[in-house]
Design a protein around this motif. Structure first.
Motif, PDB file in Angstrom:
ATOM      1  N   ARG A   1      22.627 -13.650  -6.411  1.00 28.43           N
ATOM      2  CA  ARG A   1      22.867 -13.976  -5.011  1.00 28.43           C
ATOM      3  C   ARG A   1      23.810 -12.944  -4.434  1.00 28.43           C
ATOM      4  NH1 ARG A   1      24.076 -18.844  -6.027  1.00 28.43           N
ATOM      5  NH2 ARG A   1      21.856 -19.326  -5.925  1.00 28.43           N
ATOM      6  N   CYS A   2      23.337 -12.220  -3.434  1.00 27.56           N
ATOM      7  CA  CYS A   2      24.179 -11.205  -2.805  1.00 27.56           C
ATOM      8  C   CYS A   2      24.856 -11.822  -1.590  1.00 27.56           C
ATOM      9  CB  CYS A   2      23.360  -9.984  -2.404  1.00 27.56           C
ATOM     10  SG  CYS A   2      24.346  -8.674  -1.645  1.00 27.56           S
ATOM     11  N   HIS A   3      26.164 -11.993  -1.668  1.00 25.47           N
ATOM     12  CA  HIS A   3      26.890 -12.612  -0.565  1.00 25.47           C
ATOM     13  C   HIS A   3      27.024 -11.668   0.620  1.00 25.47           C
ATOM     14  CE1 HIS A   3      27.706 -16.089  -2.975  1.00 25.47           C
ATOM     15  NE2 HIS A   3      28.280 -15.365  -3.917  1.00 25.47           N
ATOM     16  N   ARG A   4      26.791 -10.392   0.405  1.00 25.61           N
ATOM     17  CA  ARG A   4      26.850  -9.436   1.513  1.00 25.61           C
ATOM     18  C   ARG A   4      25.544  -9.411   2.290  1.00 25.61           C
ATOM     19  NH1 ARG A   4      29.213  -4.042  -1.241  1.00 25.61           N
ATOM     20  NH2 ARG A   4      29.449  -3.398   0.943  1.00 25.61           N
ATOM     21  N   CYS A   5      24.421  -9.557   1.574  1.00 24.54           N
ATOM     22  CA  CYS A   5      23.110  -9.617   2.226  1.00 24.54           C
ATOM     23  C   CYS A   5      22.796 -11.024   2.735  1.00 24.54           C
ATOM     24  CB  CYS A   5      21.995  -9.213   1.257  1.00 24.54           C
ATOM     25  SG  CYS A   5      21.925  -7.476   0.813  1.00 24.54           S
ATOM     26  N   GLY A   6      23.305 -12.037   2.015  1.00 21.89           N
ATOM     27  CA  GLY A   6      22.877 -13.398   2.299  1.00 21.89           C
ATOM     28  C   GLY A   6      21.480 -13.656   1.778  1.00 21.89           C
ATOM     29  N   LEU A   7      21.026 -12.880   0.766  1.00 23.69           N
ATOM     30  CA  LEU A   7      19.696 -13.014   0.183  1.00 23.69           C
ATOM     31  C   LEU A   7      19.813 -13.126  -1.327  1.00 23.69           C
ATOM     32  CD1 LEU A   7      17.866 -10.172   2.183  1.00 23.69           C
ATOM     33  CD2 LEU A   7      17.707 -12.630   2.623  1.00 23.69           C
ATOM     34  N   ASP A   8      18.800 -13.747  -1.930  1.00 22.71           N
ATOM     35  CA  ASP A   8      18.724 -13.831  -3.387  1.00 22.71           C
ATOM     36  C   ASP A   8      17.695 -12.819  -3.879  1.00 22.71           C
ATOM     37  OD1 ASP A   8      20.572 -15.787  -3.359  1.00 22.71           O
ATOM     38  OD2 ASP A   8      19.267 -17.410  -4.019  1.00 22.71           O
ATOM     39  N   TYR A   9      18.085 -12.043  -4.896  1.00 21.68           N
ATOM     40  CA  TYR A   9      17.229 -10.999  -5.445  1.00 21.68           C
ATOM     41  C   TYR A   9      16.971 -11.248  -6.922  1.00 21.68           C
ATOM     42  CZ  TYR A   9      18.471  -8.177  -1.314  1.00 21.68           C
ATOM     43  OH  TYR A   9      18.653  -7.705  -0.039  1.00 21.68           O
ATOM     44  N   LEU A  10      15.820 -10.769  -7.394  1.00 18.26           N
ATOM     45  CA  LEU A  10      15.541 -10.738  -8.808  1.00 18.26           C
ATOM     46  C   LEU A  10      16.348  -9.619  -9.442  1.00 18.26           C
ATOM     47  CD1 LEU A  10      13.619 -12.251 -10.790  1.00 18.26           C
ATOM     48  CD2 LEU A  10      12.084 -10.301 -10.571  1.00 18.26           C
TER      49      LEU A  10
END
Length: 388
Positions: free
Chosen positions: A101-110
């Motif tokens: 979970r990238c708190h800077r993007c606000g997106l979850d990545y594989l």
């Protein structure tokens, strides 16, 4: 390449000292005469958007050995031999732990063995994978429509993610059973998700990247924001399997079904389809092709129904008004034992009234973007990814 003295800029990325670095989003290139253009957008080496197009995929995601980087150390001969094997070597951990979970993007990545490198987020195969969970939380009926309200969760950190959304999608009621129509409403939510990816997620990802990318190549700049999409959905498994192969089926007018034939022209399976289901199927596949033309492949993963989803369907079913005036029809997948040769005039191409290059609009649907209080209580991806 021209000497670094002739280029008034930073040739190598600071962290890895590479001319092209997919982690730092840094790429400086020269043209044929050795001249190195400046990295400003107006000076970049031009590239057509069509160069980013990829072949669409219709099916689930496989965490192959290539994606996880297990083949990087093989010799060229062995790599060619073993890269055809899509089996996944075991590394002692389950798939659900391979996202971050990238708190800077606000997106979850594989993650899959890569480093948590914002904003590149690349896996060992050089691609990045954004995860989204489609979570229906309310079903309702009004007049001749059944509505599905669903969350689109791109991150479980709801307080930090401004890309999560909720939509109420209301396709027309057709001649199917109540469950058939509920599946239609969920399918429409998936179609809306693909529209949302094009209209909102892609611009959002571009805005994130443009502050970091340093390149004089339009191709590299375009690849820096592109991603693959992994969609987790509790949609009826049989319907999801049908959608994964609908692109190669023909529509039979007399049978009112999509049909699968063998080499002799005999029907081996048929998939019943009302006009509403057929329309949604065309919209679904058209949007997958549309995103592939933009360089984005979409993968689908069935997830076990969660309590909120089950409760929403039960509330709908327990309301007598909601389940009146429906009739039962055959299931999604029906083996056809009475086989026969099909006449060509009875078959229509899936896209016979709409070009796959021009996705259908949604003017026939009621669509509302919702403020959903359920967003903050939605399931995490650790819970979503469970083998069932």
């Amino acid at each position: 390449m021209a000497s670094s003295n002739a280029f008034q800029g930073q040739l190598y990325c600071e962290k890895h000292s590479l001319l092209t670095c997919v982690v730092c989003l840094h790429s400086i290139n020269s043209v044929k005469d050795g001249f190195i253009p400046l990295p400003e957008p107006g000076s970049r080496i031009p590239c057509s958007e069509q160069a980013h197009s990829v072949e669409p995929v219709f099916g689930s995601f496989k965490a192959t050995a290539e994606i996880r980087g297990f083949h990087d150390g093989l010799s060229p001969e062995d790599r060619k031999k073993y890269m055809t094997d899509l089996s996944e070597p075991q590394d002692g951990s389950d798939f659900g732990s391979h996202f971050h979970r990238c708190h800077r993007c606000g997106l979850d990545y594989l993650l899959m063995g890569g480093k948590k490198s914002h904003p590149s987020h690349v896996t060992p195969n050089g691609d990045r994978y954004i995860l989204v969970a489609v979570e229906p939380f309310e079903f309702s009926r009004s007049l001749n429509r059944i509505s599905c309200s669903a969350n689109f969760l791109f991150s479980d950190s709801h307080a930090r993610s401004n890309i999560n959304a909720a939509f109420k999608c209301s396709p027309k009621v057709d001649s199917g059973s109540v469950q058939w129509n509920l599946d239609n409403a969920e399918l429409e939510a998936l179609v809306q998700l693909l529209h949302y990816v094009e209209d909102d997620l892609i611009p959002y990802r571009k805005r994130i990247v443009e502050k970091y990318v340093y390149t004089n190549s339009e191709y590299f700049a375009g690849q820096a924001w592109r991603f693959q999409l992994l969609v987790y959905t509790p949609l009826n498994r049989e319907l999801l399997e049908f959608l994964s192969q609908a692109h190669r089926l023909k529509y039979n007018v007399k049978r009112k079904a999509f049909v699968e034939r063998n080499s002799l022209g005999l029907v081996t399976k048929q998939y019943p389809a009302t006009e509403e289901r057929r329309h949604q199927t065309v919209c679904f596949l058209s949007m997958i092709r549309r995103l592939a033309s933009l360089g984005i492949r979409v993968y689908w993963q069935h997830t076990p129904p969660k309590p909120r989803y089950i409760a929403a369907k039960e509330r709908f079913m327990h309301d007598p008004h909601n389940i009146s005036d429906f009739r039962e029809i055959a299931g999604v997948l029906v083996p056809n034992h009475d086989q026969g040769i099909l006449e060509e005039e009875d078959l229509q191409d899936l896209y016979n009234y709409n070009s796959p290059d021009n996705p259908l609009d949604h003017e026939d649907y009621d669509l509302v973007r919702r403020e959903s209080p359920a967003l903050r209580g939605a399931n995490s991806f650790e819970e979503l990814y469970q083998e069932d």
